[in-house]
Write an enzyme that holds these catalytic residues in place. Sequence first.
Site, PDB file in Angstrom:
ATOM      1  CB  CYS A  51       2.806  -4.588  -4.357  1.00 53.21           C
ATOM      2  SG  CYS A  51       4.394  -5.382  -4.551  1.00 53.21           S
ATOM      3  CD  GLN A  52       0.994   1.455   0.378  1.00 49.21           C
ATOM      4  OE1 GLN A  52       1.969   1.074   0.993  1.00 49.21           O
ATOM      5  NE2 GLN A  52       0.527   2.670   0.475  1.00 49.21           N
TER       6      GLN A  52
END
Length: 140
Positions: A51-52
């Site tokens: 995930c960013q």
Amino acid sequence: MTIKEIQNDIIDEFSMFDDWMQRYEYIIELGKNLPLIKEELKTDENLIKGCQSKVWLQGEQKEDKIVFTADSDAILTKGIIAILIRAFSNQKAIDILNADTDFIDEIGLKEHLSPTRANGLVSMIKNIKMYALAFDAKKE
């Protein structure tokens, strides 16, 4: 409600909005109602890789169902995980494993996310399914 019924409700809700700005605002609003993970469970073990933003997910078995809690340091991501938790929390492991995630495409979410956020979405779904797999394997 079954997973499919919940997913259909989500599809209906998203169809009420005319444009994606309204949908983004709705996703952010959903994040405000996210069942939050306890602070002490915000560990690397519960951090979703890929995930960013930082997203923590925790699943707990209550009777024969899995209850998820989560949190994120980004408001949009918090809304995305809130949608997934709404669909999959308080469901049996086998039902989570057998559920499809077509509703994500039907509401147009994946195509309106940046590539890194779309990867994060896939990682969130994978983690939810992994919890279900682990809990399903335990009962045998």
